[in-house]
Design a protein around this motif. Structure first.
Motif, PDB file in Angstrom:
ATOM      1  N   SER A 262       0.818  -1.219   0.000  1.00  0.00           N
ATOM      2  CA  SER A 262       0.000   0.000   0.000  1.00  0.00           C
ATOM      3  C   SER A 262       0.850   1.266   0.000  1.00  0.00           C
ATOM      4  O   SER A 262       0.310   2.381  -0.021  1.00  0.00           O
ATOM      5  N   LYS A 263       2.176   1.056   0.048  1.00  0.00           N
ATOM      6  CA  LYS A 263       3.129   2.167   0.036  1.00  0.00           C
ATOM      7  C   LYS A 263       2.917   3.125   1.209  1.00  0.00           C
ATOM      8  O   LYS A 263       3.061   4.354   1.072  1.00  0.00           O
ATOM      9  N   THR A 264       2.539   2.548   2.348  1.00  0.00           N
ATOM     10  CA  THR A 264       2.408   3.359   3.559  1.00  0.00           C
ATOM     11  C   THR A 264       3.642   3.257   4.448  1.00  0.00           C
ATOM     12  O   THR A 264       3.711   3.927   5.480  1.00  0.00           O
ATOM     13  N   MET A 265       4.594   2.407   4.066  1.00  0.00           N
ATOM     14  CA  MET A 265       5.872   2.402   4.768  1.00  0.00           C
ATOM     15  C   MET A 265       6.587   3.719   4.513  1.00  0.00           C
ATOM     16  O   MET A 265       6.486   4.311   3.435  1.00  0.00           O
ATOM     17  N   LEU A 266       7.332   4.176   5.507  1.00  0.00           N
ATOM     18  CA  LEU A 266       8.071   5.413   5.374  1.00  0.00           C
ATOM     19  C   LEU A 266       9.312   5.213   4.511  1.00  0.00           C
ATOM     20  O   LEU A 266       9.862   4.122   4.434  1.00  0.00           O
ATOM     21  N   THR A 267       9.761   6.282   3.906  1.00  0.00           N
ATOM     22  CA  THR A 267      11.051   6.276   3.233  1.00  0.00           C
ATOM     23  C   THR A 267      12.120   6.745   4.218  1.00  0.00           C
ATOM     24  O   THR A 267      11.816   7.379   5.246  1.00  0.00           O
ATOM     25  N   THR A 268      13.367   6.460   3.900  1.00  0.00           N
ATOM     26  CA  THR A 268      14.456   6.932   4.759  1.00  0.00           C
ATOM     27  C   THR A 268      14.487   8.460   4.796  1.00  0.00           C
ATOM     28  O   THR A 268      14.801   9.058   5.826  1.00  0.00           O
ATOM     29  N   ALA A 269      14.125   9.100   3.687  1.00  0.00           N
ATOM     30  CA  ALA A 269      14.107  10.571   3.651  1.00  0.00           C
ATOM     31  C   ALA A 269      13.033  11.130   4.581  1.00  0.00           C
ATOM     32  O   ALA A 269      13.258  12.142   5.270  1.00  0.00           O
ATOM     33  N   GLN A 270      11.872  10.483   4.624  1.00  0.00           N
ATOM     34  CA  GLN A 270      10.790  10.973   5.487  1.00  0.00           C
ATOM     35  C   GLN A 270      11.167  10.904   6.959  1.00  0.00           C
ATOM     36  O   GLN A 270      10.954  11.865   7.714  1.00  0.00           O
ATOM     37  N   THR A 271      11.725   9.772   7.389  1.00  0.00           N
ATOM     38  CA  THR A 271      12.038   9.651   8.814  1.00  0.00           C
ATOM     39  C   THR A 271      13.229  10.520   9.191  1.00  0.00           C
ATOM     40  O   THR A 271      13.306  11.020  10.311  1.00  0.00           O
ATOM     41  N   THR A 272      14.147  10.743   8.256  1.00  0.00           N
ATOM     42  CA  THR A 272      15.275  11.636   8.536  1.00  0.00           C
ATOM     43  C   THR A 272      14.790  13.068   8.695  1.00  0.00           C
ATOM     44  O   THR A 272      15.260  13.802   9.571  1.00  0.00           O
ATOM     45  N   GLN A 273      13.836  13.474   7.875  1.00  0.00           N
ATOM     46  CA  GLN A 273      13.281  14.818   7.993  1.00  0.00           C
ATOM     47  C   GLN A 273      12.599  15.011   9.344  1.00  0.00           C
ATOM     48  O   GLN A 273      12.757  16.050   9.988  1.00  0.00           O
ATOM     49  N   ARG A 274      11.862  14.001   9.801  1.00  0.00           N
ATOM     50  CA  ARG A 274      11.228  14.100  11.111  1.00  0.00           C
ATOM     51  C   ARG A 274      12.277  14.166  12.218  1.00  0.00           C
ATOM     52  O   ARG A 274      12.145  14.929  13.187  1.00  0.00           O
ATOM     53  N   PHE A 275      13.320  13.379  12.084  1.00  0.00           N
ATOM     54  CA  PHE A 275      14.421  13.403  13.052  1.00  0.00           C
ATOM     55  C   PHE A 275      15.017  14.805  13.168  1.00  0.00           C
ATOM     56  O   PHE A 275      15.248  15.311  14.273  1.00  0.00           O
ATOM     57  N   LEU A 276      15.244  15.444  12.046  1.00  0.00           N
ATOM     58  CA  LEU A 276      15.797  16.799  12.055  1.00  0.00           C
ATOM     59  C   LEU A 276      14.824  17.784  12.701  1.00  0.00           C
ATOM     60  O   LEU A 276      15.240  18.710  13.413  1.00  0.00           O
ATOM     61  N   GLN A 277      13.530  17.576  12.487  1.00  0.00           N
ATOM     62  CA  GLN A 277      12.528  18.427  13.130  1.00  0.00           C
ATOM     63  C   GLN A 277      12.542  18.239  14.640  1.00  0.00           C
ATOM     64  O   GLN A 277      12.412  19.209  15.401  1.00  0.00           O
ATOM     65  N   VAL A 278      12.699  16.995  15.085  1.00  0.00           N
ATOM     66  CA  VAL A 278      12.767  16.701  16.522  1.00  0.00           C
ATOM     67  C   VAL A 278      13.966  17.408  17.150  1.00  0.00           C
ATOM     68  O   VAL A 278      13.869  18.008  18.228  1.00  0.00           O
ATOM     69  N   LEU A 279      15.104  17.363  16.463  1.00  0.00           N
ATOM     70  CA  LEU A 279      16.294  18.021  16.990  1.00  0.00           C
ATOM     71  C   LEU A 279      16.121  19.539  17.022  1.00  0.00           C
ATOM     72  O   LEU A 279      16.532  20.200  17.982  1.00  0.00           O
ATOM     73  N   ALA A 280      15.520  20.079  15.967  1.00  0.00           N
ATOM     74  CA  ALA A 280      15.340  21.528  15.905  1.00  0.00           C
ATOM     75  C   ALA A 280      14.390  22.024  16.991  1.00  0.00           C
ATOM     76  O   ALA A 280      14.624  23.050  17.634  1.00  0.00           O
ATOM     77  N   ALA A 281      13.294  21.289  17.223  1.00  0.00           N
ATOM     78  CA  ALA A 281      12.316  21.684  18.237  1.00  0.00           C
ATOM     79  C   ALA A 281      12.846  21.468  19.644  1.00  0.00           C
ATOM     80  O   ALA A 281      12.558  22.241  20.562  1.00  0.00           O
ATOM     81  N   GLN A 282      13.617  20.394  19.824  1.00  0.00           N
ATOM     82  CA  GLN A 282      14.237  20.016  21.091  1.00  0.00           C
ATOM     83  C   GLN A 282      13.255  20.081  22.264  1.00  0.00           C
ATOM     84  O   GLN A 282      13.512  20.682  23.305  1.00  0.00           O
ATOM     85  N   ARG A 283      12.108  19.419  22.070  1.00  0.00           N
ATOM     86  CA  ARG A 283      11.098  19.351  23.122  1.00  0.00           C
ATOM     87  C   ARG A 283      11.308  18.144  24.025  1.00  0.00           C
ATOM     88  O   ARG A 283      10.577  17.971  24.999  1.00  0.00           O
ATOM     89  N   PHE A 284      12.270  17.314  23.703  1.00  0.00           N
ATOM     90  CA  PHE A 284      12.498  16.091  24.473  1.00  0.00           C
ATOM     91  C   PHE A 284      13.499  16.332  25.597  1.00  0.00           C
ATOM     92  O   PHE A 284      14.334  17.236  25.529  1.00  0.00           O
ATOM     93  N   GLN A 285      13.394  15.504  26.625  1.00  0.00           N
ATOM     94  CA  GLN A 285      14.392  15.486  27.687  1.00  0.00           C
ATOM     95  C   GLN A 285      15.473  14.485  27.324  1.00  0.00           C
ATOM     96  O   GLN A 285      15.220  13.479  26.654  1.00  0.00           O
ATOM     97  N   SER A 286      16.689  14.735  27.777  1.00  0.00           N
ATOM     98  CA  SER A 286      17.786  13.828  27.467  1.00  0.00           C
ATOM     99  C   SER A 286      17.451  12.413  27.920  1.00  0.00           C
ATOM    100  O   SER A 286      17.035  12.189  29.056  1.00  0.00           O
ATOM    101  N   GLY A 287      17.602  11.465  27.002  1.00  0.00           N
ATOM    102  CA  GLY A 287      17.296  10.067  27.284  1.00  0.00           C
ATOM    103  C   GLY A 287      15.924   9.629  26.833  1.00  0.00           C
ATOM    104  O   GLY A 287      15.622   8.428  26.855  1.00  0.00           O
ATOM    105  N   ASP A 288      15.076  10.564  26.400  1.00  0.00           N
ATOM    106  CA  ASP A 288      13.717  10.221  25.992  1.00  0.00           C
ATOM    107  C   ASP A 288      13.688   9.294  24.776  1.00  0.00           C
ATOM    108  O   ASP A 288      14.584   9.330  23.922  1.00  0.00           O
ATOM    109  N   HIS A 289      12.610   8.519  24.704  1.00  0.00           N
ATOM    110  CA  HIS A 289      12.275   7.722  23.524  1.00  0.00           C
ATOM    111  C   HIS A 289      11.291   8.546  22.706  1.00  0.00           C
ATOM    112  O   HIS A 289      10.185   8.826  23.157  1.00  0.00           O
ATOM    113  N   VAL A 290      11.695   8.942  21.510  1.00  0.00           N
ATOM    114  CA  VAL A 290      10.836   9.748  20.634  1.00  0.00           C
ATOM    115  C   VAL A 290      10.566   8.958  19.374  1.00  0.00           C
ATOM    116  O   VAL A 290      11.482   8.540  18.669  1.00  0.00           O
TER     117      VAL A 290
END
Length: 263
Positions: free
Chosen positions: A227-255
């Motif tokens: 169904s092509k609903t699996m993520l691409t490596t580019a999609q998850t990398t983009q989300r990872f960069l957004q997580v780092l930029a927002a930095q809403r997580f505490q050190s050690g968190d599972h995101v």
């Protein structure tokens, strides 16, 4: 994540898949002259492909590649790589390590059938012991400067999945190690992130779909792939960069990929 600073970036499993995408996307954002990118993986030719792509995008970077079998890698191997790829920690303003490398293990066996200790020793060495040994040398080498430590985690680290006893157990052990690291090493000098990238269309998920003993797991993977609903490596990398930029997580968190970036 100020990549305008002189940065040392090390990515394991950088020859393909998520590791390659992470290395390429982060390297694009490194601006300071004298920054260094280090790529670790099993295949030297594939690592050279990753290096070539990075240098096309950012020719000012110094990029080093090292082929290494994590099933037998020792602390001395990682210490040597860290030594050869940079002069001293004083040369850098920030150091980043992405612990991405990993294998899914034998999904054809049920948990009750896992008893080959020789196989387990090699599997745990590849997926847990080598990551801990590398991290030890990384922390020692870059003591005194800000460090970002990223562990590529998974839903399987916190939830049991049929057919994946090998994978679930090593991922759970690895994530707990990094959570302890975050507890012991205060932010902001050391910032730890356990990032679960979601279900990605990679060779690893192809292997699970092909070999898992549980028909329901096979069907789930097949349905998402078809169904092509699996993520691409580019999609998850983009989300990872957004997580780092927002930095809403505490050190050690599972995101997880599915978690909202903003609160």
């Amino acid at each position: 994540m100020d990549l305008k600073q002189k940065t040392y970036l090390l990515v394991t499993g950088a020859s393909r898949g998520i590791g390659r995408e992470f290395a390429q996307q982060l390297s694009q954002r490194i601006e300071a002259l004298g920054s260094v990118v280090v790529l670790l993986g099993r295949s030297q030719p594939l690592l050279e492909e990753t290096k070539g792509t990075i240098l096309k995008q950012n020719p000012e970077l110094s990029v080093h590649t090292y082929a290494l079998d994590l099933a037998t890698a020792r602390s001395e191997d990682f210490a040597r790589i860290l030594k050869y790829s940079q002069v001293s920690s004083a040369d850098f303003q920030r150091a980043i390590v992405i612990h991405n490398a990993g294998t899914v293990g034998d999904t054809s066996k049920r948990a009750r059938e896992i008893g080959d200790t020789e196989y387990l020793q090699e599997y745990y060495h590849t997926n847990v012991f080598s990551a801990i040994a590398l991290n030890c040398e990384f922390m020692r080498t870059f003591a005194g400067i800000p460090k970002l430590v990223v562990n590529l985690s998974t839903l399987a680290a916190i939830a049991p999945i049929s057919s994946m006893a090998h994978y679930c157990t090593v991922k759970a052990a690895r994530e707990m190690y990094f959570r302890v690291l975050a507890t012991e090493e205060p932010a902001p000098d050391t910032l730890v992130l356990n990032y679960a990238p979601g279900m990605i269309d990679t060779q690893m998920t192809e292997q699970v779909q092909r070999e898992a003993h549980d028909p329901a797991v096979v069907a789930m993977f097949r349905e998402q792939r078809e169904s092509k609903t699996m993520l691409t490596t580019a999609q998850t990398t983009q989300r990872f960069l957004q997580v780092l930029a927002a930095q809403r997580f505490q050190s050690g968190d599972h995101v997880d990929y599915r978690d909202p970036v903003e609160p």
